[in-house]
Design an enzyme around this catalytic site. Structure first.
Site, PDB file in Angstrom:
ATOM      1  N   SER A 126      -7.451  14.119   1.114  1.00 33.90           N
ATOM      2  CA  SER A 126      -6.803  12.906   0.749  1.00 33.90           C
ATOM      3  C   SER A 126      -7.599  12.389  -0.563  1.00 33.90           C
ATOM      4  O   SER A 126      -8.721  12.618  -1.019  1.00 33.90           O
ATOM      5  CB  SER A 126      -7.387  11.793   1.781  1.00 33.90           C
ATOM      6  OG  SER A 126      -7.051  10.575   1.356  1.00 33.90           O
ATOM      7  N   TYR A 151     -13.753   7.550   7.748  1.00 33.21           N
ATOM      8  CA  TYR A 151     -12.292   8.161   7.640  1.00 33.21           C
ATOM      9  C   TYR A 151     -12.366   9.187   6.451  1.00 33.21           C
ATOM     10  O   TYR A 151     -12.387  10.327   6.233  1.00 33.21           O
ATOM     11  CB  TYR A 151     -11.105   7.425   7.579  1.00 33.21           C
ATOM     12  CG  TYR A 151      -9.939   8.490   7.066  1.00 33.21           C
ATOM     13  CD1 TYR A 151      -9.395   8.116   5.729  1.00 33.21           C
ATOM     14  CD2 TYR A 151      -9.290   9.494   7.772  1.00 33.21           C
ATOM     15  CE1 TYR A 151      -8.405   9.071   5.282  1.00 33.21           C
ATOM     16  CE2 TYR A 151      -8.355  10.225   7.093  1.00 33.21           C
ATOM     17  CZ  TYR A 151      -7.846  10.044   5.948  1.00 33.21           C
ATOM     18  OH  TYR A 151      -6.861  10.724   5.335  1.00 33.21           O
ATOM     19  N   LYS A 155     -13.154  13.420   5.407  1.00 30.90           N
ATOM     20  CA  LYS A 155     -12.409  14.138   4.415  1.00 30.90           C
ATOM     21  C   LYS A 155     -13.235  15.130   3.287  1.00 30.90           C
ATOM     22  O   LYS A 155     -13.166  16.107   3.163  1.00 30.90           O
ATOM     23  CB  LYS A 155     -11.187  13.556   3.965  1.00 30.90           C
ATOM     24  CG  LYS A 155     -10.324  13.070   4.573  1.00 30.90           C
ATOM     25  CD  LYS A 155      -9.390  14.103   5.359  1.00 30.90           C
ATOM     26  CE  LYS A 155      -8.439  14.049   6.333  1.00 30.90           C
ATOM     27  NZ  LYS A 155      -7.801  15.146   6.884  1.00 30.90           N
ATOM     28  N   ASP A 299     -10.494  -1.495   0.301  1.00 30.70           N
ATOM     29  CA  ASP A 299      -9.368  -0.894  -0.777  1.00 30.70           C
ATOM     30  C   ASP A 299      -9.978  -0.824  -2.219  1.00 30.70           C
ATOM     31  O   ASP A 299     -10.795  -1.148  -2.594  1.00 30.70           O
ATOM     32  CB  ASP A 299      -8.146  -2.268  -0.875  1.00 30.70           C
ATOM     33  CG  ASP A 299      -7.263  -2.129   0.149  1.00 30.70           C
ATOM     34  OD1 ASP A 299      -6.817  -1.000   0.700  1.00 30.70           O
ATOM     35  OD2 ASP A 299      -6.444  -3.162   0.462  1.00 30.70           O
TER      36      ASP A 299
HETATM   37  C1  WQD Z   1      -1.517   0.503   0.228  1.00 31.70           C
HETATM   38  C2  WQD Z   1      -1.752  -0.859  -0.566  1.00 31.70           C
HETATM   39  C3  WQD Z   1      -3.042  -2.345   0.036  1.00 31.70           C
HETATM   40  C4  WQD Z   1      -0.640  -3.315   3.723  1.00 31.70           C
HETATM   41  C5  WQD Z   1      -4.434   4.920   3.315  1.00 31.70           C
HETATM   42  C6  WQD Z   1      -5.622   5.980   3.450  1.00 31.70           C
HETATM   43  C7  WQD Z   1      -5.107   7.299   2.841  1.00 31.70           C
HETATM   44  C8  WQD Z   1      -3.947   7.906   2.963  1.00 31.70           C
HETATM   45  C9  WQD Z   1      -2.916   6.678   2.738  1.00 31.70           C
HETATM   46  C10 WQD Z   1      -4.236   9.669   4.664  1.00 31.70           C
HETATM   47  C11 WQD Z   1      -3.124  -0.979  -0.674  1.00 31.70           C
HETATM   48  C12 WQD Z   1      -1.720  -2.830   0.276  1.00 31.70           C
HETATM   49  C13 WQD Z   1      -1.226  -2.533   2.671  1.00 31.70           C
HETATM   50  C14 WQD Z   1      -0.384  -4.519   3.999  1.00 31.70           C
HETATM   51  C15 WQD Z   1      -0.951  -4.561   1.501  1.00 31.70           C
HETATM   52  N1  WQD Z   1      -3.960   8.330   4.316  1.00 31.70           N
HETATM   53  N2  WQD Z   1      -1.375  -3.469   1.504  1.00 31.70           N
HETATM   54  N3  WQD Z   1      -0.468  -5.269   2.768  1.00 31.70           N
HETATM   55  O1  WQD Z   1      -4.985   2.234   1.885  1.00 31.70           O
HETATM   56  O2  WQD Z   1      -3.810   3.231  -0.106  1.00 31.70           O
HETATM   57  O3  WQD Z   1      -4.175   4.758   1.988  1.00 31.70           O
HETATM   58  O4  WQD Z   1      -2.996   5.519   3.440  1.00 31.70           O
HETATM   59  O5  WQD Z   1      -4.648  10.255   3.949  1.00 31.70           O
HETATM   60  O6  WQD Z   1      -6.393   8.123   3.071  1.00 31.70           O
HETATM   61  O7  WQD Z   1      -6.633   5.373   3.025  1.00 31.70           O
HETATM   62  O8  WQD Z   1      -2.654   2.922   2.170  1.00 31.70           O
HETATM   63  O9  WQD Z   1      -0.431   2.027   2.724  1.00 31.70           O
HETATM   64  O10 WQD Z   1      -2.708   1.094   3.795  1.00 31.70           O
HETATM   65  O11 WQD Z   1      -2.283   0.474   1.424  1.00 31.70           O
HETATM   66  O12 WQD Z   1      -1.100  -5.278   0.589  1.00 31.70           O
HETATM   67  O13 WQD Z   1       0.138  -4.964   4.799  1.00 31.70           O
HETATM   68  O14 WQD Z   1      -0.887  -1.665  -0.070  1.00 31.70           O
HETATM   69  O15 WQD Z   1      -4.215  -3.263  -0.046  1.00 31.70           O
HETATM   70  O16 WQD Z   1      -3.172  -1.648  -1.699  1.00 31.70           O
HETATM   71  P1  WQD Z   1      -4.177   3.000   1.508  1.00 31.70           P
HETATM   72  P2  WQD Z   1      -1.933   1.257   2.567  1.00 31.70           P
END
Ligand code: WQD
Length: 341
Positions: A126, A151, A155, A299
């Site tokens: 990741s 998590y 990785k 984040d």
């Molecule tokens: C994306 C952006 C949030 C939800 C995660 C894992 C990563 C990978 C992909 C496995 C961020 C913002 C989110 C919401 C928001 N998984 N957001 N409101 O955290 O980038 O990555 O998933 O490999 O390892 O860490 O993905 O979709 O949770 O968030 O504003 O209700 O959307 O702050 O900026 P993330 P995400």
């Protein structure tokens, strides 16, 4: 048939990869402990590919179970290792659950690979290993930053375990560092599924569009980005799946230059949360109500991939657009809605 063991093969990325493996002429041997996935996904994959697939429920943390599985399939050519818990926030609250599951399953897998002489393995890694990168786009030579969650740490440690095992044994590893996989298969039979309120952005957007959620909370509007919201590299899950076929082929053709190779899997484009809302609205014609909320712990501000290495060495290119991913995500959400009603 060219048998490939696929651990966690009923999960989100795993199920899409099983479909692509079959399309590429491989015979996946799918194992999953069904802790985070549903047996029903097996039948859905079979509907897509038009034939039965091999599935065994295996708890990889029980070495004997895994060894028995290897003994049943002596002709395995290689492995794609997806099986892992993957929720960042859950890992913060339950670190031992994550370290035990994600690392012990990987160690048991390596023990079996050595014992049964199955040496090629593709590892599901990741972009979290990069933390908050200094330079963007981030390439594979970027420094690994201290993980911001257990998590992400599993990785990083997982890569270290595989790298050291490859140095000491015949094992050959390709580690694929996913950025943000989104969307679903065009059939809407498989897609991203989570019980309860979604953790990830796109499922939260589609559940808001479906009326399951009142509005999307945007975590932070004071980031140092063009519109104050976080930037990520969102990539269609089918493009991510296809990269695994390229990686398997590189391993089986003995084309790897090193015993441990790493490739970024992204679109190579940074997209903000507000951009994502706009992209969904333009792709589907559905307005997404949202409000700003405080930043979410863990984040990173901005991360997106330099994909030159995967493009040039794996010979892999993304084929789907952000609009394709939004349309496919929405079609998947609508299918879930029909099932529930
Ligand atoms: C994306 C952006 C949030 C939800 C995660 C894992 C990563 C990978 C992909 C496995 C961020 C913002 C989110 C919401 C928001 N998984 N957001 N409101 O955290 O980038 O990555 O998933 O490999 O390892 O860490 O993905 O979709 O949770 O968030 O504003 O209700 O959307 O702050 O900026 P993330 P995400």
């Amino acid at each position: 048939m060219k048998k490939i063991l696929v651990t966690g093969g009923l999960g989100y990325i795993g199920s899409h990869t099983v479909v692509e493996l079959i399309k590429a002429g491989y015979e996946p041997v799918v194992i999953d402990n069904l802790s985070e996935s549903d047996y029903e996904v097996k039948g859905r994959i079979e509907q897509i590919v038009g034939r039965e697939i091999i599935f065994e429920q295996v708890e990889m943390c029980e070495k004997a179970e895994l060894q028995a599985c290897f003994a049943r399939y002596p002709e395995l050519l290689g492995i794609i290792h997806f099986a892992a818990f993957l929720l960042v926030d859950e890992s913060v609250n339950q670190p031992l659950k994550y370290y035990r599951n994600n690392l012990l399953s990987t160690i048991n897998l390596l023990v079996c690979m050595i014992e049964y002489k199955v040496h090629p393995v593709v590892f599901s890694s990741s972009c979290t290993v990069y933390g908050n990168p200094e330079k963007l786009p981030v390439d594979e030579s970027a420094p690994i930053q201290p993980a911001v969650s257990p998590y992400g740490n599993t990785k990083q440690i997982g890569e270290d375990i595989l790298r050291d095992a490859a140095k000491a044994n015949e094992i050959k590893v390709i580690s694929l560092r996913y950025f943000n996989p989104i969307g679903a298969h065009e059939s809407a039979l498989i897609g991203e599924f989570q019980d309860g309120p979604p953790h990830h952005l796109v499922p939260y957007i589609t559940e808001t569009a479906r009326g399951l959620r009142q509005e999307l909370r945007v975590f932070g509007k004071d980031w140092n980005t063009h519109d104050g919201t976080c930037i990520r590299d969102y990539i269609h899950v089918v493009d991510v799946a296809k990269a695994h076929i390229s990686a398997v082929e590189r391993l089986l053709q003995n084309a790897t230059q090193e015993k441990f190779e790493v490739f970024n899997l992204g679109m190579g484009v940074g997209v903000s949360v507000l951009d994502m809302i706009k992209a969904f609205e333009e792709a589907t014609g559905i307005a997404i109500p949202y409000s700003f909320a405080p930043r979410r712990a863990g984040d990173v501000e901005a991360v997106y991939a330099d994909t030159a290495k995967a493009n040039e060495i794996l010979g892999w290119q993304t084929e789907k657009s952000l609009a394709d991913a939004m349309r496919d995500a929405w079609r998947w959400e609508q299918a879930l809605d029909e099932e529930k009603s």
